[in-house]
Motif scaffolding. Structure first.
Motif, PDB file in Angstrom:
ATOM      1  N   CYS A 160       0.623  -1.132   0.132  1.00 24.89           N
ATOM      2  CA  CYS A 160       0.104  -0.069   0.000  1.00 24.89           C
ATOM      3  C   CYS A 160       0.746   1.235  -0.049  1.00 24.89           C
ATOM      4  O   CYS A 160       0.429   2.471  -0.332  1.00 24.89           O
ATOM      5  CB  CYS A 160      -1.122   0.015   1.093  1.00 24.89           C
ATOM      6  N   PHE A 161       2.261   1.064   0.365  1.00 28.08           N
ATOM      7  CA  PHE A 161       2.885   2.428   0.415  1.00 28.08           C
ATOM      8  C   PHE A 161       2.516   3.421   1.413  1.00 28.08           C
ATOM      9  O   PHE A 161       2.834   4.665   1.135  1.00 28.08           O
ATOM     10  CB  PHE A 161       3.385   2.858  -0.917  1.00 28.08           C
ATOM     11  N   ASP A 162       1.790   2.931   2.394  1.00 29.59           N
ATOM     12  CA  ASP A 162       1.211   4.133   3.234  1.00 29.59           C
ATOM     13  C   ASP A 162       1.340   3.668   4.634  1.00 29.59           C
ATOM     14  O   ASP A 162       1.400   4.592   5.660  1.00 29.59           O
ATOM     15  CB  ASP A 162      -0.432   4.113   2.787  1.00 29.59           C
ATOM     16  N   GLN A 163       1.581   2.367   4.911  1.00 33.40           N
ATOM     17  CA  GLN A 163       1.487   1.951   6.482  1.00 33.40           C
ATOM     18  C   GLN A 163       3.104   1.331   6.689  1.00 33.40           C
ATOM     19  O   GLN A 163       3.695   0.835   5.627  1.00 33.40           O
ATOM     20  CB  GLN A 163       0.638   0.827   6.817  1.00 33.40           C
ATOM     21  N   VAL A 164       3.427   1.517   7.790  1.00 29.41           N
ATOM     22  CA  VAL A 164       4.703   0.741   8.285  1.00 29.41           C
ATOM     23  C   VAL A 164       4.379  -0.473   8.343  1.00 29.41           C
ATOM     24  O   VAL A 164       3.277  -1.108   8.882  1.00 29.41           O
ATOM     25  CB  VAL A 164       5.037   1.548   9.664  1.00 29.41           C
ATOM     26  N   CYS A 165       5.455  -1.461   8.078  1.00 27.36           N
ATOM     27  CA  CYS A 165       5.333  -3.004   8.293  1.00 27.36           C
ATOM     28  C   CYS A 165       5.245  -3.127   9.546  1.00 27.36           C
ATOM     29  O   CYS A 165       6.111  -2.883  10.440  1.00 27.36           O
ATOM     30  CB  CYS A 165       6.360  -3.461   7.449  1.00 27.36           C
ATOM     31  N   THR A 166       4.200  -3.928   9.759  1.00 20.82           N
ATOM     32  CA  THR A 166       4.057  -4.356  11.467  1.00 20.82           C
ATOM     33  C   THR A 166       4.007  -5.956  11.540  1.00 20.82           C
ATOM     34  O   THR A 166       4.040  -6.459  12.547  1.00 20.82           O
ATOM     35  CB  THR A 166       2.766  -3.737  12.088  1.00 20.82           C
ATOM     36  N   ILE A 167       3.745  -6.476  10.491  1.00 13.28           N
ATOM     37  CA  ILE A 167       3.635  -7.983  10.481  1.00 13.28           C
ATOM     38  C   ILE A 167       4.658  -8.737   9.714  1.00 13.28           C
ATOM     39  O   ILE A 167       4.772  -8.381   8.388  1.00 13.28           O
ATOM     40  CB  ILE A 167       2.076  -8.385  10.054  1.00 13.28           C
ATOM     41  N   GLU A 168       5.164  -9.676  10.057  1.00 12.59           N
ATOM     42  CA  GLU A 168       6.190 -10.502   9.431  1.00 12.59           C
ATOM     43  C   GLU A 168       5.679 -11.768   9.066  1.00 12.59           C
ATOM     44  O   GLU A 168       5.213 -12.778   9.757  1.00 12.59           O
ATOM     45  CB  GLU A 168       7.482 -10.446  10.153  1.00 12.59           C
ATOM     46  N   VAL A 169       5.820 -12.465   7.815  1.00 14.82           N
ATOM     47  CA  VAL A 169       5.643 -13.642   7.558  1.00 14.82           C
ATOM     48  C   VAL A 169       6.677 -14.682   7.719  1.00 14.82           C
ATOM     49  O   VAL A 169       7.713 -14.469   7.189  1.00 14.82           O
ATOM     50  CB  VAL A 169       5.080 -13.638   5.970  1.00 14.82           C
ATOM     51  N   GLN A 170       6.307 -15.719   8.176  1.00 10.79           N
ATOM     52  CA  GLN A 170       7.350 -16.922   8.688  1.00 10.79           C
ATOM     53  C   GLN A 170       6.882 -17.987   7.797  1.00 10.79           C
ATOM     54  O   GLN A 170       5.749 -18.200   7.645  1.00 10.79           O
ATOM     55  CB  GLN A 170       7.543 -17.259  10.009  1.00 10.79           C
ATOM     56  N   ASP A 171       7.974 -18.751   6.933  1.00 12.77           N
ATOM     57  CA  ASP A 171       9.394 -18.514   7.342  1.00 12.77           C
ATOM     58  C   ASP A 171      10.050 -17.847   6.240  1.00 12.77           C
ATOM     59  O   ASP A 171      11.245 -17.677   6.631  1.00 12.77           O
ATOM     60  CB  ASP A 171       9.846 -20.049   7.343  1.00 12.77           C
ATOM     61  N   CYS A 172       9.335 -17.055   5.530  1.00 15.55           N
ATOM     62  CA  CYS A 172      10.051 -16.319   4.482  1.00 15.55           C
ATOM     63  C   CYS A 172      10.698 -15.062   4.865  1.00 15.55           C
ATOM     64  O   CYS A 172      11.588 -14.360   4.307  1.00 15.55           O
ATOM     65  CB  CYS A 172       9.155 -16.135   3.182  1.00 15.55           C
ATOM     66  N   GLY A 173      10.044 -14.534   5.888  1.00 13.23           N
ATOM     67  CA  GLY A 173      10.638 -13.239   6.350  1.00 13.23           C
ATOM     68  C   GLY A 173       9.900 -12.110   5.716  1.00 13.23           C
ATOM     69  O   GLY A 173      10.506 -10.825   6.246  1.00 13.23           O
ATOM     70  N   HIS A 174       9.186 -11.932   4.762  1.00 15.06           N
ATOM     71  CA  HIS A 174       8.451 -10.856   4.111  1.00 15.06           C
ATOM     72  C   HIS A 174       7.577 -10.195   5.099  1.00 15.06           C
ATOM     73  O   HIS A 174       7.104 -10.537   6.114  1.00 15.06           O
ATOM     74  CB  HIS A 174       8.007 -11.267   2.935  1.00 15.06           C
TER      75      HIS A 174
ATOM     76  N   CYS B 125       6.853 -13.741  -2.456  1.00 15.48           N
ATOM     77  CA  CYS B 125       7.362 -15.165  -2.706  1.00 15.48           C
ATOM     78  C   CYS B 125       6.233 -16.170  -2.967  1.00 15.48           C
ATOM     79  O   CYS B 125       6.921 -17.415  -3.700  1.00 15.48           O
ATOM     80  CB  CYS B 125       8.415 -15.327  -1.722  1.00 15.48           C
ATOM     81  N   ARG B 126       5.009 -16.096  -2.950  1.00 16.32           N
ATOM     82  CA  ARG B 126       3.999 -17.230  -3.110  1.00 16.32           C
ATOM     83  C   ARG B 126       4.484 -18.458  -2.231  1.00 16.32           C
ATOM     84  O   ARG B 126       4.047 -19.474  -2.683  1.00 16.32           O
ATOM     85  CB  ARG B 126       3.911 -17.408  -4.501  1.00 16.32           C
ATOM     86  N   SER B 127       5.085 -18.357  -1.266  1.00 15.66           N
ATOM     87  CA  SER B 127       5.190 -19.349  -0.210  1.00 15.66           C
ATOM     88  C   SER B 127       4.182 -19.496   0.667  1.00 15.66           C
ATOM     89  O   SER B 127       3.468 -18.425   0.966  1.00 15.66           O
ATOM     90  CB  SER B 127       6.511 -19.576   0.365  1.00 15.66           C
ATOM     91  N   SER B 128       3.905 -20.634   1.202  1.00 16.94           N
ATOM     92  CA  SER B 128       2.730 -20.935   2.063  1.00 16.94           C
ATOM     93  C   SER B 128       3.163 -20.153   3.366  1.00 16.94           C
ATOM     94  O   SER B 128       4.159 -19.995   3.721  1.00 16.94           O
ATOM     95  CB  SER B 128       2.509 -22.380   2.587  1.00 16.94           C
ATOM     96  N   ILE B 129       2.212 -19.645   3.927  1.00 19.61           N
ATOM     97  CA  ILE B 129       2.365 -18.781   5.094  1.00 19.61           C
ATOM     98  C   ILE B 129       2.214 -19.669   6.401  1.00 19.61           C
ATOM     99  O   ILE B 129       0.999 -20.236   6.654  1.00 19.61           O
ATOM    100  CB  ILE B 129       1.162 -17.488   5.480  1.00 19.61           C
ATOM    101  N   ALA B 130       3.332 -19.859   7.098  1.00 19.18           N
ATOM    102  CA  ALA B 130       3.168 -20.757   8.217  1.00 19.18           C
ATOM    103  C   ALA B 130       2.953 -20.180   9.619  1.00 19.18           C
ATOM    104  O   ALA B 130       2.294 -20.945  10.353  1.00 19.18           O
ATOM    105  CB  ALA B 130       4.892 -21.541   8.458  1.00 19.18           C
ATOM    106  N   ARG B 131       3.302 -19.008   9.765  1.00 20.13           N
ATOM    107  CA  ARG B 131       3.044 -18.175  10.945  1.00 20.13           C
ATOM    108  C   ARG B 131       3.049 -16.622  10.768  1.00 20.13           C
ATOM    109  O   ARG B 131       4.111 -16.259   9.980  1.00 20.13           O
ATOM    110  CB  ARG B 131       4.005 -18.778  11.940  1.00 20.13           C
ATOM    111  N   LEU B 132       2.424 -15.823  11.529  1.00 20.36           N
ATOM    112  CA  LEU B 132       2.768 -14.393  11.683  1.00 20.36           C
ATOM    113  C   LEU B 132       3.126 -13.787  12.889  1.00 20.36           C
ATOM    114  O   LEU B 132       2.452 -14.345  13.850  1.00 20.36           O
ATOM    115  CB  LEU B 132       1.329 -13.712  10.996  1.00 20.36           C
ATOM    116  N   VAL B 133       3.967 -12.940  12.784  1.00 24.26           N
ATOM    117  CA  VAL B 133       4.652 -12.565  13.945  1.00 24.26           C
ATOM    118  C   VAL B 133       4.883 -10.800  13.917  1.00 24.26           C
ATOM    119  O   VAL B 133       4.506 -10.469  12.509  1.00 24.26           O
ATOM    120  CB  VAL B 133       6.037 -13.149  14.317  1.00 24.26           C
ATOM    121  N   VAL B 134       4.945 -10.326  14.924  1.00 23.57           N
ATOM    122  CA  VAL B 134       5.124  -8.878  14.834  1.00 23.57           C
ATOM    123  C   VAL B 134       6.642  -8.527  14.437  1.00 23.57           C
ATOM    124  O   VAL B 134       7.510  -9.164  14.660  1.00 23.57           O
ATOM    125  CB  VAL B 134       4.949  -8.355  16.381  1.00 23.57           C
ATOM    126  N   ALA B 135       6.504  -7.479  13.405  1.00 25.56           N
ATOM    127  CA  ALA B 135       7.907  -7.102  12.810  1.00 25.56           C
ATOM    128  C   ALA B 135       8.425  -6.151  13.631  1.00 25.56           C
ATOM    129  O   ALA B 135       7.710  -5.517  14.419  1.00 25.56           O
ATOM    130  CB  ALA B 135       7.411  -6.581  11.433  1.00 25.56           C
TER     131      ALA B 135
END
Length: 445
Positions: free
Chosen positions: A324-338, A369-379
């Motif tokens: 969105c280029f509007d909000q700060v990233c707050t959520i990280e996708v694991q295991d890819c780290g995006h 990266c189109r990988s499956s989302i295993a977990r979401l954590v706080v970035a």
């Protein structure tokens, strides 16, 4: 309701009065002089010293009585336990002590057939409610019943704790119950009007906050009670105009918490709070659009978007969400780290269909990266001086790069900012295409 705890028999002996006012030394002296006083009760309600201590929050006296091997499940005239009275009066320390002593959480009174869970929800004591639910995970009684069955336990009139919390305008309790698996579309028996759902009861009570939470957890605006009324008509009849506007079936559907997804059910508390705040804020923007041009206005937020935290203002552009280029990233996708902002994460996961059978059960993939989302954590936010900022300590309003929050699009479960993004190629992702999301009267206590 049989709660005359002010001790009508204190003229006979001073035990009950001493318990009520927390006179520990007097209580100990009286019991040492005559141990049989432990079995004395008030004349009418048959309240024991144990009941009076629990209802008045006298934790020291209650602990002393437990040390004297007093059963934590003593019954008064209405078959209420000390735990029920402690939950009713919001005495959290007594609730916790009784739970630790093994008090039975699955006992029903003889007034309305209610448990301690019903009492905590009805009177709006969220801390007591949470303590009872936490204890239920390890309680032998709840284990034999099943935790989900306990959360949705019905009283003598067919009302679950969620029905009572919604009718009594207890949004915090509604949230806790929904978060623990309360059935959002369950119908009552004789409580309220037969066949009422929690949404019908919230509409009758005129609680916008309860309605918001129920809708965000998938309450069906079209579900009818036994008289054929939908919640919208109940709100109109009771002259709750703003509630009726949100419940109008012709208005835009809200985003719904994606509870069927495995990684959502496994969120840690910090990430869960971030996403829930983002969900409620997105739906609040939808409400503004619905109420625009009407006489019903939502209260202004207590914070100002003009005041941005200095640490956030130092965040580099690389910390902004690349969707969105509007909000700060707050959520990280694991295991890819995006990383993404909470709003864009919701656009991936949420749906806007109230029927849970139509919810997307297939977990979405990382849009980069189109990988499956295993977990979401706080970035972690990286600032120009390489200092990490804990997202959990920052309010959601201060995570905005611009003053205007991107509105939730009408009739769609994705945000307007996302609908304009046609390709992930700009962001280094391999895939292309837009992100899409599949999507009574008050009974006398």
């Amino acid at each position: 309701m049989g709660q005359g705890l002010s001790c009508g028999s204190s003229h006979e002996h001073g035990l009950f009065s001493a318990v009520q006012f927390g006179e520990l030394v007097t209580v100990r002296t009286l019991l040492e002089r005559d141990p049989n006083l432990l079995h004395q009760t008030t004349v009418y309600d048959r309240q024991s010293a144990f009941h009076i201590a629990a209802a008045n929050g006298q934790i020291e006296i209650l602990s002393m009585l437990l040390d004297r091997s007093v059963s934590p499940d003593l019954l008064n005239r209405h078959k209420q336990t000390p735990l029920m009275l402690a939950a009713m009066h919001g005495k959290i320390s007594c609730v916790q002590k009784l739970l630790q002593a093994g008090a039975n959480i699955l006992m029903f009174d003889s007034l309305h057939g209610r448990t301690c869970l019903h009492y905590a929800a009805y009177y709006g004591h969220a801390d007591c409610l949470q303590a009872i639910l936490s204890a239920a995970h390890s309680s032998p009684v709840a284990v034999s019943w099943g935790f989900a069955r306990f959360v949705n336990i019905r009283d003598g009139r067919g009302a679950t704790p969620l029905h009572l919390a919604a009718r009594q305008r207890r949004p915090d309790c509604v949230h806790i119950l929904l978060d623990n698996g309360a059935l959002v579309c369950a119908s009552t028996g004789g409580y309220g009007f037969p066949g009422s759902t929690p949404l019908h009861l919230a509409a009758r009570g005129g609680s916008l906050d309860c309605i918001r939470k129920l809708l965000a957890w998938g309450a069906d605006r079209l579900q009818r009670d036994a008289s054929g009324r939908i919640p919208y008509l109940v709100a109109l009849k009771n002259k709750h105009g703003a509630c009726a506007a949100l419940l109008d079936p012709s208005s835009a559907e809200p985003l719904v918490w994606p509870s069927p997804l495995k990684f959502i059910s496994e969120l840690n508390q910090e990430a869960k709070v971030l996403l829930e705040q983002a969900l409620m804020e997105a739906n609040r923007e939808r409400e503004k659009n619905i109420l625009k041009g009407t006489t019903y206005l939502l209260p202004s937020p207590s914070h100002s978007d003009d005041a941005v935290d200095d640490n956030i203002s130092e965040a580099s552009d690389t910390g902004l969400c690349c969707i969105c280029f509007d909000q700060v990233c707050t959520i990280e996708v694991q295991d890819c780290g995006h990383q993404m902002c909470a709003q864009c994460t919701l656009a991936l996961c949420c749906h806007n269909k109230p029927n849970p059978t139509t919810a997307c059960l297939t977990a979405p993939v990382c849009p980069f990266c189109r990988s499956s989302i295993a977990r979401l954590v706080v970035a972690k936010i990286k600032t120009d001086n390489d200092a990490d900022i804990d997202i959990g300590d920052i309010s959601s309003s201060k995570l905005r790069r611009s003053r205007r929050f991107r509105n939730c699009s009408e009739g769609s479960s994705s945000f307007k900012g996302l609908s304009a993004v046609n390709s992930f190629g700009k962001m280094g992702g391999r895939g292309s295409g837009r992100i899409s999301a599949e999507s009574e009267w008050v009974d006398k206590p």
